[in-house]
Design a protein around this motif. Sequence first.
Motif, PDB file in Angstrom:
ATOM      1  N   ALA A  30      21.598  53.815  42.345  1.00  0.00           N
ATOM      2  CA  ALA A  30      21.487  52.645  41.464  1.00  0.00           C
ATOM      3  C   ALA A  30      20.065  52.093  41.522  1.00  0.00           C
ATOM      4  CB  ALA A  30      22.508  51.580  41.880  1.00  0.00           C
ATOM      5  N   PHE A  31      19.106  52.890  41.079  1.00  0.00           N
ATOM      6  CA  PHE A  31      17.695  52.533  41.155  1.00  0.00           C
ATOM      7  C   PHE A  31      17.398  51.280  40.319  1.00  0.00           C
ATOM      8  CE2 PHE A  31      17.914  57.253  41.276  1.00  0.00           C
ATOM      9  CZ  PHE A  31      17.581  57.413  42.607  1.00  0.00           C
ATOM     10  N   ARG A  32      16.502  50.459  40.841  1.00  0.00           N
ATOM     11  CA  ARG A  32      16.138  49.251  40.112  1.00  0.00           C
ATOM     12  C   ARG A  32      14.686  48.898  40.399  1.00  0.00           C
ATOM     13  NH1 ARG A  32      18.742  43.983  43.223  1.00  0.00           N
ATOM     14  NH2 ARG A  32      17.453  44.123  45.097  1.00  0.00           N
ATOM     15  N   VAL A  33      14.137  48.007  39.588  1.00  0.00           N
ATOM     16  CA  VAL A  33      12.782  47.500  39.775  1.00  0.00           C
ATOM     17  C   VAL A  33      12.870  46.025  40.125  1.00  0.00           C
ATOM     18  CG1 VAL A  33      10.518  47.119  38.744  1.00  0.00           C
ATOM     19  CG2 VAL A  33      11.827  49.174  38.145  1.00  0.00           C
ATOM     20  N   ARG A  34      12.307  45.662  41.250  1.00  0.00           N
ATOM     21  CA  ARG A  34      12.191  44.244  41.624  1.00  0.00           C
ATOM     22  C   ARG A  34      10.828  43.746  41.150  1.00  0.00           C
ATOM     23  NH1 ARG A  34      10.213  42.185  46.555  1.00  0.00           N
ATOM     24  NH2 ARG A  34      10.633  44.156  47.634  1.00  0.00           N
ATOM     25  N   HIS A  35      10.795  42.572  40.556  1.00  0.00           N
ATOM     26  CA  HIS A  35       9.556  41.999  40.025  1.00  0.00           C
ATOM     27  C   HIS A  35       9.126  40.796  40.876  1.00  0.00           C
ATOM     28  CE1 HIS A  35       9.522  44.211  36.094  1.00  0.00           C
ATOM     29  NE2 HIS A  35      10.814  44.329  36.393  1.00  0.00           N
ATOM     30  N   GLU A  36       7.867  40.776  41.250  1.00  0.00           N
ATOM     31  CA  GLU A  36       7.307  39.667  42.016  1.00  0.00           C
ATOM     32  C   GLU A  36       5.975  39.249  41.412  1.00  0.00           C
ATOM     33  OE1 GLU A  36       9.042  38.266  44.228  1.00  0.00           O
ATOM     34  OE2 GLU A  36      10.384  39.754  45.126  1.00  0.00           O
ATOM     35  N   VAL A  37       5.619  37.985  41.584  1.00  0.00           N
ATOM     36  CA  VAL A  37       4.326  37.461  41.159  1.00  0.00           C
ATOM     37  C   VAL A  37       3.639  36.866  42.388  1.00  0.00           C
ATOM     38  CG1 VAL A  37       3.117  35.800  39.693  1.00  0.00           C
ATOM     39  CG2 VAL A  37       5.154  36.986  38.823  1.00  0.00           C
ATOM     40  N   VAL A  38       2.381  37.260  42.626  1.00  0.00           N
ATOM     41  CA  VAL A  38       1.659  36.817  43.813  1.00  0.00           C
ATOM     42  C   VAL A  38       0.316  36.223  43.384  1.00  0.00           C
ATOM     43  CG1 VAL A  38       0.617  37.526  45.990  1.00  0.00           C
ATOM     44  CG2 VAL A  38       2.781  38.551  45.255  1.00  0.00           C
ATOM     45  N   PRO A  39       0.086  34.923  43.602  1.00  0.00           N
ATOM     46  CA  PRO A  39      -1.145  34.265  43.137  1.00  0.00           C
ATOM     47  C   PRO A  39      -2.282  34.380  44.153  1.00  0.00           C
ATOM     48  CG  PRO A  39       0.370  32.633  44.012  1.00  0.00           C
ATOM     49  CD  PRO A  39       1.070  33.953  44.132  1.00  0.00           C
ATOM     50  N   VAL A  40      -3.022  35.490  44.103  1.00  0.00           N
ATOM     51  CA  VAL A  40      -4.106  35.709  45.062  1.00  0.00           C
ATOM     52  C   VAL A  40      -5.452  35.986  44.391  1.00  0.00           C
ATOM     53  CG1 VAL A  40      -2.595  36.507  46.917  1.00  0.00           C
ATOM     54  CG2 VAL A  40      -3.481  38.157  45.259  1.00  0.00           C
ATOM     55  N   LEU A  41      -5.473  36.169  43.091  1.00  0.00           N
ATOM     56  CA  LEU A  41      -6.730  36.443  42.401  1.00  0.00           C
ATOM     57  C   LEU A  41      -7.479  35.141  42.144  1.00  0.00           C
ATOM     58  CD1 LEU A  41      -5.585  39.078  39.738  1.00  0.00           C
ATOM     59  CD2 LEU A  41      -6.424  39.470  42.071  1.00  0.00           C
ATOM     60  N   ALA A  42      -8.750  35.277  41.757  1.00  0.00           N
ATOM     61  CA  ALA A  42      -9.543  34.104  41.414  1.00  0.00           C
ATOM     62  C   ALA A  42      -8.957  33.420  40.185  1.00  0.00           C
ATOM     63  CB  ALA A  42     -10.994  34.518  41.150  1.00  0.00           C
ATOM     64  N   GLN A  62      16.823  66.549  43.825  1.00  0.00           N
ATOM     65  CA  GLN A  62      17.102  65.172  43.410  1.00  0.00           C
ATOM     66  C   GLN A  62      16.447  64.860  42.058  1.00  0.00           C
ATOM     67  OE1 GLN A  62      15.730  63.187  46.999  1.00  0.00           O
ATOM     68  NE2 GLN A  62      17.781  63.221  47.876  1.00  0.00           N
ATOM     69  N   SER A  63      16.966  65.525  41.024  1.00  0.00           N
ATOM     70  CA  SER A  63      16.376  65.398  39.692  1.00  0.00           C
ATOM     71  C   SER A  63      16.512  63.992  39.135  1.00  0.00           C
ATOM     72  CB  SER A  63      17.028  66.406  38.741  1.00  0.00           C
ATOM     73  OG  SER A  63      18.426  66.225  38.690  1.00  0.00           O
ATOM     74  N   ASP A  64      17.580  63.284  39.481  1.00  0.00           N
ATOM     75  CA  ASP A  64      17.738  61.917  38.977  1.00  0.00           C
ATOM     76  C   ASP A  64      16.667  61.004  39.547  1.00  0.00           C
ATOM     77  OD1 ASP A  64      18.831  62.162  41.534  1.00  0.00           O
ATOM     78  OD2 ASP A  64      20.432  60.698  41.173  1.00  0.00           O
ATOM     79  N   LYS A  65      16.335  61.185  40.803  1.00  0.00           N
ATOM     80  CA  LYS A  65      15.293  60.371  41.432  1.00  0.00           C
ATOM     81  C   LYS A  65      13.921  60.711  40.838  1.00  0.00           C
ATOM     82  CE  LYS A  65      15.541  59.948  45.896  1.00  0.00           C
ATOM     83  NZ  LYS A  65      15.372  60.269  47.348  1.00  0.00           N
ATOM     84  N   ILE A  66      13.668  61.995  40.633  1.00  0.00           N
ATOM     85  CA  ILE A  66      12.395  62.412  40.028  1.00  0.00           C
ATOM     86  C   ILE A  66      12.238  61.784  38.644  1.00  0.00           C
ATOM     87  CG2 ILE A  66      11.106  64.386  39.128  1.00  0.00           C
ATOM     88  CD1 ILE A  66      12.498  66.078  41.328  1.00  0.00           C
ATOM     89  N   ALA A  67      13.279  61.868  37.835  1.00  0.00           N
ATOM     90  CA  ALA A  67      13.210  61.320  36.474  1.00  0.00           C
ATOM     91  C   ALA A  67      13.008  59.820  36.501  1.00  0.00           C
ATOM     92  CB  ALA A  67      14.485  61.685  35.711  1.00  0.00           C
ATOM     93  N   TRP A  68      13.668  59.130  37.433  1.00  0.00           N
ATOM     94  CA  TRP A  68      13.530  57.670  37.481  1.00  0.00           C
ATOM     95  C   TRP A  68      12.118  57.262  37.900  1.00  0.00           C
ATOM     96  CZ3 TRP A  68      12.772  53.863  41.328  1.00  0.00           C
ATOM     97  CH2 TRP A  68      12.958  52.560  40.865  1.00  0.00           C
ATOM     98  N   VAL A  69      11.576  57.954  38.905  1.00  0.00           N
ATOM     99  CA  VAL A  69      10.206  57.642  39.316  1.00  0.00           C
ATOM    100  C   VAL A  69       9.241  57.882  38.159  1.00  0.00           C
ATOM    101  CG1 VAL A  69       8.318  58.303  40.855  1.00  0.00           C
ATOM    102  CG2 VAL A  69      10.636  58.033  41.776  1.00  0.00           C
ATOM    103  N   ARG A  70       9.406  58.961  37.444  1.00  0.00           N
ATOM    104  CA  ARG A  70       8.540  59.234  36.303  1.00  0.00           C
ATOM    105  C   ARG A  70       8.670  58.141  35.245  1.00  0.00           C
ATOM    106  NH1 ARG A  70       6.015  63.872  35.582  1.00  0.00           N
ATOM    107  NH2 ARG A  70       6.084  63.584  33.320  1.00  0.00           N
ATOM    108  N   SER A  71       9.875  57.608  35.072  1.00  0.00           N
ATOM    109  CA  SER A  71      10.087  56.574  34.055  1.00  0.00           C
ATOM    110  C   SER A  71       9.330  55.283  34.366  1.00  0.00           C
ATOM    111  CB  SER A  71      11.584  56.268  33.911  1.00  0.00           C
ATOM    112  OG  SER A  71      12.072  55.478  34.997  1.00  0.00           O
ATOM    113  N   LEU A  72       8.944  55.099  35.625  1.00  0.00           N
ATOM    114  CA  LEU A  72       8.233  53.876  36.004  1.00  0.00           C
ATOM    115  C   LEU A  72       6.832  53.807  35.393  1.00  0.00           C
ATOM    116  CD1 LEU A  72       9.240  53.708  39.784  1.00  0.00           C
ATOM    117  CD2 LEU A  72      10.196  52.374  37.890  1.00  0.00           C
TER     118      LEU A  72
END
Length: 316
Positions: A30-42, A62-72
């Motif tokens: 159940a692969f997912r993407v976690r999103h974070e915002v970090v205020p460290v730039l000028a 693990q073709s499903d994992k390969i395909a998901w990583v590529r989709s990123l």
Amino acid sequence: MTSGARAAAAVTLGVAAAAAVYAIAIERRAFRVRHEVVPVLAPGADPIRVLHLSDLHLAPWQSDKIAWVRSLAALKPDLIVDTGDNLGHVDALPALAEALMAFDGVPGVFVHGSNDYFAPTPKNPLRYLLGPSKGQTETAVPLDIDALEALLGDRLGWSSLNNAVAQLTINGSILEFMGTNDAHRGWDRLDRLPGLVDALRELDEDDTDDPAVMIGVTHAPYRRVLDAFTTQRADVIFAGHTHGGQVCVPGVGALITNCDLPRDRARGLSMWHHAHEASFLNVSAGIGTSIYAPVRFACPPEAVLVTLVGDDIGYS
């Protein structure tokens, strides 16, 4: 045993079996993407989209994992931070190349975990819950670390941070990096870190008033490494290794981190404090598991998109 006790035991076994099937067959995919915002730039700096990849533990089938990583790649990252344990099988390198070449042309940095040096070996999965795992390199099959570094460093052009430093300019901001080799095996050389960082900062010829952003990268987030990075004024630290606990209890969280990191830091974004300094800390729950412990429960696999932004944004 009474009929009521037998019924209760049957229900308990049924629930346990269902949980095991879910953990093995469903959640670990159940692969997912976690999103974070970090205020460290000028203030006013253009955002930088950092894709944090960790603990793929990739096997050739693990073709499903390969395909998901590529989709990123569709996330259009400006930078890849790879915190190691990419390999999960002695023949995994071609599969890893297939997955990661989707990011060809995207700048990146990487460190290694011990599973990038040695193939996994069969272990009692319950041993993981009893404390940090112990390395047994004398019986493990060595992997082709030179070929892995050729893929990451030569073909993809990413910078190795294994007890090393680097500097990149991304979207107009100067990013400085410091990293360690796998602290879980004791391969980190923190004694070298201050000198490396000092030399890196001496090379900074930027004539603007905006200081470079310092990023720490390690595979295993041991306290000694996080403390050293924070002492060197890291703005943000990236780490993996913990698998987020891999098997978590709803409402309780991770049972173990496989290092000395507190269990409530097993995954996610937090602040790490040391010696009156503080750094953002992002620990990835990772994308894979060992092929000998293919289980995740209440801890789905993840990649993390960390957007670095100017520190002029408002927080309440």
